[in-house]
Each structure stands twice: as C-alpha cells, then as structure tokens.
Design a protein around this motif. Sequence first.
Motif, PDB file in Angstrom:
ATOM      1  N   ASP A 303       0.809  -1.215   0.000  1.00  0.00           N
ATOM      2  CA  ASP A 303       0.000   0.000   0.000  1.00  0.00           C
ATOM      3  C   ASP A 303       0.843   1.267   0.000  1.00  0.00           C
ATOM      4  OD1 ASP A 303      -2.382  -1.316  -0.049  1.00  0.00           O
ATOM      5  OD2 ASP A 303      -3.048  -0.702   1.948  1.00  0.00           O
ATOM      6  N   GLY A 304       2.062   1.191   0.498  1.00  0.00           N
ATOM      7  CA  GLY A 304       2.928   2.362   0.537  1.00  0.00           C
ATOM      8  C   GLY A 304       3.377   2.798  -0.846  1.00  0.00           C
ATOM      9  N   ALA A 305       3.279   1.890  -1.817  1.00  0.00           N
ATOM     10  CA  ALA A 305       3.621   2.237  -3.194  1.00  0.00           C
ATOM     11  C   ALA A 305       2.365   2.688  -3.937  1.00  0.00           C
ATOM     12  CB  ALA A 305       4.240   1.041  -3.906  1.00  0.00           C
ATOM     13  N   ARG A 306       1.332   1.898  -3.869  1.00  0.00           N
ATOM     14  CA  ARG A 306       0.006   2.277  -4.352  1.00  0.00           C
ATOM     15  C   ARG A 306      -1.007   1.359  -3.694  1.00  0.00           C
ATOM     16  NH1 ARG A 306       3.163   1.890  -7.815  1.00  0.00           N
ATOM     17  NH2 ARG A 306       2.735   3.887  -8.763  1.00  0.00           N
ATOM     18  N   ILE A 307      -2.223   1.872  -3.534  1.00  0.00           N
ATOM     19  CA  ILE A 307      -3.232   1.139  -2.770  1.00  0.00           C
ATOM     20  C   ILE A 307      -3.825   0.039  -3.637  1.00  0.00           C
ATOM     21  CG2 ILE A 307      -5.383   1.341  -1.465  1.00  0.00           C
ATOM     22  CD1 ILE A 307      -3.122   3.031  -0.289  1.00  0.00           C
ATOM     23  N   GLN A 308      -3.438  -1.193  -3.352  1.00  0.00           N
ATOM     24  CA  GLN A 308      -4.008  -2.298  -4.122  1.00  0.00           C
ATOM     25  C   GLN A 308      -4.493  -3.428  -3.221  1.00  0.00           C
ATOM     26  OE1 GLN A 308      -1.337  -3.481  -7.277  1.00  0.00           O
ATOM     27  NE2 GLN A 308      -1.899  -1.697  -8.489  1.00  0.00           N
ATOM     28  N   GLY A 309      -4.447  -3.245  -1.912  1.00  0.00           N
ATOM     29  CA  GLY A 309      -4.979  -4.260  -1.021  1.00  0.00           C
ATOM     30  C   GLY A 309      -3.961  -5.303  -0.617  1.00  0.00           C
ATOM     31  N   ALA A 310      -4.405  -6.185   0.264  1.00  0.00           N
ATOM     32  CA  ALA A 310      -3.495  -7.088   0.971  1.00  0.00           C
ATOM     33  C   ALA A 310      -2.901  -8.169   0.075  1.00  0.00           C
ATOM     34  CB  ALA A 310      -4.237  -7.729   2.134  1.00  0.00           C
ATOM     35  N   ASP A 311      -3.712  -8.739  -0.823  1.00  0.00           N
ATOM     36  CA  ASP A 311      -3.185  -9.819  -1.660  1.00  0.00           C
ATOM     37  C   ASP A 311      -2.096  -9.283  -2.585  1.00  0.00           C
ATOM     38  OD1 ASP A 311      -5.189 -11.097  -0.374  1.00  0.00           O
ATOM     39  OD2 ASP A 311      -6.403 -11.547  -2.143  1.00  0.00           O
ATOM     40  N   ALA A 312      -2.350  -8.124  -3.164  1.00  0.00           N
ATOM     41  CA  ALA A 312      -1.335  -7.495  -4.012  1.00  0.00           C
ATOM     42  C   ALA A 312      -0.099  -7.140  -3.195  1.00  0.00           C
ATOM     43  CB  ALA A 312      -1.915  -6.241  -4.678  1.00  0.00           C
ATOM     44  N   ALA A 313      -0.302  -6.746  -1.945  1.00  0.00           N
ATOM     45  CA  ALA A 313       0.835  -6.376  -1.089  1.00  0.00           C
ATOM     46  C   ALA A 313       1.764  -7.577  -0.891  1.00  0.00           C
ATOM     47  CB  ALA A 313       0.344  -5.839   0.257  1.00  0.00           C
ATOM     48  N   GLU A 314       1.178  -8.750  -0.681  1.00  0.00           N
ATOM     49  CA  GLU A 314       2.018  -9.947  -0.506  1.00  0.00           C
ATOM     50  C   GLU A 314       2.861 -10.204  -1.754  1.00  0.00           C
ATOM     51  OE1 GLU A 314       0.514 -13.622   1.259  1.00  0.00           O
ATOM     52  OE2 GLU A 314      -1.299 -12.537   1.821  1.00  0.00           O
ATOM     53  N   LEU A 315       2.214 -10.123  -2.915  1.00  0.00           N
ATOM     54  CA  LEU A 315       2.923 -10.368  -4.172  1.00  0.00           C
ATOM     55  C   LEU A 315       4.004  -9.318  -4.407  1.00  0.00           C
ATOM     56  CD1 LEU A 315      -0.261 -11.117  -6.310  1.00  0.00           C
ATOM     57  CD2 LEU A 315       1.491 -12.806  -5.716  1.00  0.00           C
ATOM     58  N   ALA A 316       3.642  -8.061  -4.177  1.00  0.00           N
ATOM     59  CA  ALA A 316       4.583  -6.974  -4.434  1.00  0.00           C
ATOM     60  C   ALA A 316       5.764  -7.037  -3.479  1.00  0.00           C
ATOM     61  CB  ALA A 316       3.866  -5.624  -4.323  1.00  0.00           C
ATOM     62  N   GLY A 317       5.526  -7.469  -2.254  1.00  0.00           N
ATOM     63  CA  GLY A 317       6.617  -7.605  -1.285  1.00  0.00           C
ATOM     64  C   GLY A 317       7.635  -8.627  -1.763  1.00  0.00           C
ATOM     65  N   ARG A 318       7.127  -9.728  -2.219  1.00  0.00           N
ATOM     66  CA  ARG A 318       8.024 -10.769  -2.706  1.00  0.00           C
ATOM     67  C   ARG A 318       8.774 -10.315  -3.965  1.00  0.00           C
ATOM     68  NH1 ARG A 318       7.074 -17.193  -3.218  1.00  0.00           N
ATOM     69  NH2 ARG A 318       8.770 -17.528  -4.658  1.00  0.00           N
ATOM     70  N   LEU A 319       8.039  -9.615  -4.830  1.00  0.00           N
ATOM     71  CA  LEU A 319       8.644  -9.148  -6.072  1.00  0.00           C
ATOM     72  C   LEU A 319       9.743  -8.120  -5.808  1.00  0.00           C
ATOM     73  CD1 LEU A 319       8.574  -9.282  -9.158  1.00  0.00           C
ATOM     74  CD2 LEU A 319       6.639  -7.675  -9.136  1.00  0.00           C
ATOM     75  N   ALA A 320       9.491  -7.216  -4.882  1.00  0.00           N
ATOM     76  CA  ALA A 320      10.516  -6.208  -4.552  1.00  0.00           C
ATOM     77  C   ALA A 320      11.760  -6.893  -3.983  1.00  0.00           C
ATOM     78  CB  ALA A 320       9.965  -5.187  -3.556  1.00  0.00           C
ATOM     79  N   ALA A 321      11.548  -7.939  -3.195  1.00  0.00           N
ATOM     80  CA  ALA A 321      12.695  -8.677  -2.651  1.00  0.00           C
ATOM     81  C   ALA A 321      13.478  -9.344  -3.779  1.00  0.00           C
ATOM     82  CB  ALA A 321      12.220  -9.711  -1.637  1.00  0.00           C
ATOM     83  N   CYS A 322      12.760  -9.903  -4.755  1.00  0.00           N
ATOM     84  CA  CYS A 322      13.433 -10.512  -5.909  1.00  0.00           C
ATOM     85  C   CYS A 322      14.275  -9.473  -6.643  1.00  0.00           C
ATOM     86  CB  CYS A 322      12.407 -11.107  -6.877  1.00  0.00           C
ATOM     87  SG  CYS A 322      11.634 -12.612  -6.255  1.00  0.00           S
ATOM     88  N   ALA A 323      13.698  -8.273  -6.823  1.00  0.00           N
ATOM     89  CA  ALA A 323      14.426  -7.219  -7.528  1.00  0.00           C
ATOM     90  C   ALA A 323      15.681  -6.829  -6.742  1.00  0.00           C
ATOM     91  CB  ALA A 323      13.518  -6.002  -7.724  1.00  0.00           C
ATOM     92  N   ALA A 324      15.525  -6.673  -5.425  1.00  0.00           N
ATOM     93  CA  ALA A 324      16.682  -6.306  -4.599  1.00  0.00           C
ATOM     94  C   ALA A 324      17.745  -7.393  -4.674  1.00  0.00           C
ATOM     95  CB  ALA A 324      16.234  -6.081  -3.155  1.00  0.00           C
ATOM     96  N   LEU A 325      17.316  -8.637  -4.609  1.00  0.00           N
ATOM     97  CA  LEU A 325      18.277  -9.747  -4.665  1.00  0.00           C
ATOM     98  C   LEU A 325      19.031  -9.739  -5.985  1.00  0.00           C
ATOM     99  CD1 LEU A 325      16.111 -12.543  -3.011  1.00  0.00           C
ATOM    100  CD2 LEU A 325      18.333 -11.717  -2.167  1.00  0.00           C
ATOM    101  N   ARG A 326      18.298  -9.583  -7.070  1.00  0.00           N
ATOM    102  CA  ARG A 326      18.964  -9.579  -8.384  1.00  0.00           C
ATOM    103  C   ARG A 326      19.974  -8.430  -8.458  1.00  0.00           C
ATOM    104  NH1 ARG A 326      15.710 -10.293 -13.966  1.00  0.00           N
ATOM    105  NH2 ARG A 326      15.860 -12.488 -13.413  1.00  0.00           N
ATOM    106  N   ASP A 327      19.559  -7.247  -7.970  1.00  0.00           N
ATOM    107  CA  ASP A 327      20.460  -6.094  -8.040  1.00  0.00           C
ATOM    108  C   ASP A 327      21.686  -6.276  -7.144  1.00  0.00           C
ATOM    109  OD1 ASP A 327      18.546  -5.129  -9.715  1.00  0.00           O
ATOM    110  OD2 ASP A 327      17.727  -3.642  -8.308  1.00  0.00           O
TER     111      ASP A 327
END
Lengths: 455, 100
Positions: A303-327
Amino acid sequence: MADRRVVVVGAGPAGTRAAERLAAAGLRPVVIDEAALNGGQIYRRQPAGFTRPAEALYGFEAGRARAVHGAFEALSGLIEHRPQTLVWHIYDGALHLLCGTKAERLPYDALILATGATDRIMPVRGWTLPGVYSLGGSQIALKAQACAIGAEVVFMGSGPLLYLVAYQYAKAGATVAAVLDTSPFSASVKALPALATRPAMLAKGIYYTARLALRGVAVHRGITPVAIEGDDGVAAVVWRDAAGRERRTACDAVGLGYGLRSETQLADLARCDFAFDPIARQYLPVTDQDGRTSTPGVYLAGDGARIQGADAAELAGRLAACAALRDLGHSVPAAEFASLRAALAPMAQFREGLDTAFPWPAHFAAGFADSDVVCRCECITAGDLREVALEKGAPELNRAKALSRVGMGRCQGRMCGPAAAEVLADALGVPVEQVGRLRGQGPVKPLPIATEIVG
Amino acid sequence: MSRFRRLGETGRAPIRLTIDGAEVWALAGDTLMVALLANTAALRDSEFDAGRRAGFCLMAACQDCWVWTEEGERLRACSTEAADGMRIVTRGTAWRIDAS
Ligand SMILES: Cc1cc2nc3c(=O)[nH]c(=O)nc-3n(C[C@H](O)[C@H](O)[C@H](O)COP(=O)(O)OP(=O)(O)OC[C@H]3O[C@@H](n4cnc5c(N)ncnc54)[C@H](O)[C@@H]3O)c2cc1C
C-alpha cells in the motif's frame, strides 16, 4: 555478499513476504516496524491474553491472516526483527531509528519500504469533536481491542472499508446508526466491469452490503455531509440525501474515511522521484514494475507504493525482494519474476474499479465554509488556506505550508494533506496536480524530548 | 462518561489507573487509549481551540491522542500499553509548550 544489510520497513503482508524471500536467499534482513506485533493493518494482531479466534477477527481473510502470521513466525532466528521501532529519517544511506527514547543510525545496502497506508480524510464541519475517528481507526478499536468507538456509530465517507467496518461492527454487537456513503449507486454500476476482474472480491462486497441490509442497518448512497454536531462530543450527523433533503442522524460516534492514502514520507526522504497519479489523485513514488524506485537500492512494496490491497501487497513484497536480490548479484529465476508480475496485473484494474465506484469527493473542498477546520493539529481553516492562496500568493502546497502552517503540525499532513491540496487547488482555480505535494521532512513523527542517541 | 464500548474480551485481569486524580479500572492488554476512553470522554485539551480531543486515527499517525503522566512524560495513548498504577493527566497540563 553475505555482509550486505537489507532492511525492510513494515511487517505487514508486503514486508513479511519480502523478508521471507530475502531469508530464503540466505540473507538475514532487518525488519523494522513501529508496532509491537507483526501483521500490519489488515492482519493486525490482538495482544496476548485476548481469545477471539482468527475467524472472528478477520472473517473471510482468516486463512490468509494465519498464513501471513505463520510465515513471519517461521522467520524467527532468520531475520532481525525490531518491533516498536520508528524509522523517523533517512539520510545518506542510513535509517534513523527510535525505539523508546533511544535513537540510532542504521546504514543499509538495500532498503525495501513496505510502509502501508492511512485513511484518506475529507474533513467535515465538526470533525475535531471527541467521538469522531478515522474509519481504519474504528476498525482497529474493534480488531485489536474488542471495543466500539461509541454506543451508536455512524460510518460516513466512501470506499469498500466503509461497508466492511460497518458489517464487522454490527456482527460484533455494536449499534450501527447508519452507513452514509458519498458515492452514488450509479458509480458502482459503472465500475462493475473493472470490479468483475476479481469476482471473489466483488462477491465479498456484495455480501457485506446484503448482511447490513438484513440487520436493518440503514445504508444511504450519494449523500453529502453537512456537519457533525455536538457540544463536548458527537451528538448527531447532519447530511443531505441524494435528493437534496437535509437529514439528521443521532449518534455518539462517527467513523470517517474515503479510502486510503499511501504512506510515502520515507520514500520522499530517500529522495525517490514522485509523479502525480490521476487515479489516487496523489503524488506517488515512481517505480518500475518490480518496485525499484529512482534511488538505487531503494524499493517499494504494498500500500505504501500504491493502494491495491493485501493480496497485491504480498505479491509486491516478494517481487521487490526478488528485484533487490537480483540487483545485489543473487540469481533469481526469470520465471519467478514473470509469475509474480502476471499475478499482480489484475489487481491494478480492480483498484481502478474501486476508485470509479467510490470516488474521492474532491469537489467538497469548494463547499467548505471559511471557518471549517482543515488541519486538525492546529485548527487551520479553509479560510486560512484561501487567504494564503489568494492574498499571499501561495502557488503550491509547500508555500501554503510555510505561510499557514498547514501540514506542519504533529501529523505532518497525514490527516489534512489530501484535503488541503484540494482546497488550495480550488481557491487557485487550478488542477490539483498543480499545487504539488507536501514534501516529507524528518522527523516524520515527533520525537520525545528525552531522546538519547545511542548509535 | 465513557466513550468506547467494550464488546468482548472482558475476562482479562483488571488493572488500576488514575485519571486526573480519580481511580479507574481497566483491563490488562488495553491500550492506554482504551483504558482511558472506557472511563472518560476525552484525552486532552486542544492547544488551538477551546475543544477537547479524544484521538482520531488509532494507528500512531495523527498524534491526536497524546496524554501526560503526572511526572510530565508525554505518551501517545493509542500505541502505549496501559499498565497497572499509571497516573495520567488529561487536563490543562503545564507542559503544553513542549507539545509542538
Ligand atoms: C487501518 C486499516 C485497516 C485496513 N483494513 C483492511 C481490511 O480489513 N481489509 C482489507 O482488505 N484491507 C484493509 N486495509 C488495507 C490494507 O492496508 C492492506 O490491505 C494491507 O494491510 C497492506 O499491506 P502492507 O504490507 O502494504 O501495509 P500494512 O499492513 O499497512 O503495514 C505497514 C507497516 O509499516 C509500519 N510502518 C509504517 N511506517 C513506518 C515507520 N516510519 N517506521 C516503522 N514502521 C513503519 C506500520 O507500523 C505497519 O505495520 C486496511 C488499511 C488500514 C490503514
């Protein structure tokens, strides 16, 4: 590589899934949250000693709540969890933390901000009276403390949370005097195609509305708030119905809210670029599809990035971690990126549907009397804002802040920011994006006078 | 007069606090805000008008629920756990200057 410090701010669904993914890659992330318990907003936990089962607290979401709580508990020993710790500033690649009265500096190599949201508030005359609470706050009273905000509660505003919280109150045994929704019914009809992209979510919304009707709770759509009345506390809400008739509902508490606004102050302090989002009518940090911001090493999720609700938050959290890991040089399977991105795609469309069904009533700003309070911290009125716009020539929000102190008080614009922007834009006769946004400033929350620097 | 209504979870151990010198009862696990508003109607005086305030957001964002201990320590009532023996002041504190 093992020494790289990755910090996650927020232990809600987004932060939990981010930390989980980082730990799975063998990192030991630091997870910081101001709250004592993990879970964030939707899956907020009750304190030890409370006995209600997850079903009573989270309804349809009980299974997901258990899964997110369980995932966090399974990380015990694999992450460094710092509860009750506020991130109050970000400067020069380091976070500034406050725990109790102890302040500390924590440098990071990568930072995932999963800071969630707060209620988006459109003030109404009388909203500073004791007994008026934010809609999310009304829910917290029930979820985390088994309390209602009053004996007879009116829920006023708009958005899916309006119906959910009213339903939860009625189910828990509270008296709901009325649900007053500023969105007309026709807006829901218009939004149906977009909402149908997530049929289960749509069905839940219909369920809550039907249950309220069954319990005899009056639901009015297309209303216009006039005032909250009372002497030393709430006594009634005065409103106009869709036909323009003035009506009065007696009550001793009001839950007020119009959807959510992203909590973006930390992203601002991390110097991320922002752009105006016409759907949220808010300036939001710019990210790529995986959550990378314009500041290298800083990522956003939930939600801190854009308001999309809890299910999207779980997915986005994991995705951001993947991006950080790759970088950071870890290998992350391309298929993982692809499946997370694909799962997130329908969330954005549903979100647009919600904004169509429950629009932010920007036009109310023009109707405020000069004496109506916009900033509750320092009682700055619509008239004060119009004066700085028209007589002192404030062309945008930060100038208006300097001249009127709007957004400078203890809440730092969290409660008044969206409405102040609308009042200013209306007074100047310009689109709201032209008045800009309140710049985030550290400390993002007031520090105790006895703050002691320990690191 | 109380503001909040308890709808359950009332089997917890009782704790005792004082509000403006008067002794009240609350429950272990209450936030300070709940312990106070289950007994009284407001938390503090507004510095900028004549009104009283009773908090607003309950999620540590608005800072409208500050109260003071008798010793002059400022507490954010929504995010502080109530503890047995707390002595809280909700009226006309001498420390208001510090509040900004
Ligand atoms: C009060 C409220 C109630 C809600 N209820 C529901 C609901 O019932 N159903 C529903 O579908 N959606 C609900 N939502 C929407 C909900 O926000 C999302 O569905 C979901 O919780 C978002 O997850 P998140 O991980 O992005 O953020 P959150 O769950 O909000 O977690 C963010 C975390 O970051 C922490 N944090 C923020 N800033 C800082 C800082 N500076 N320092 C330290 N920690 C910080 C916060 O303490 C919080 O725990 C609610 C939202 C709010 C605000």
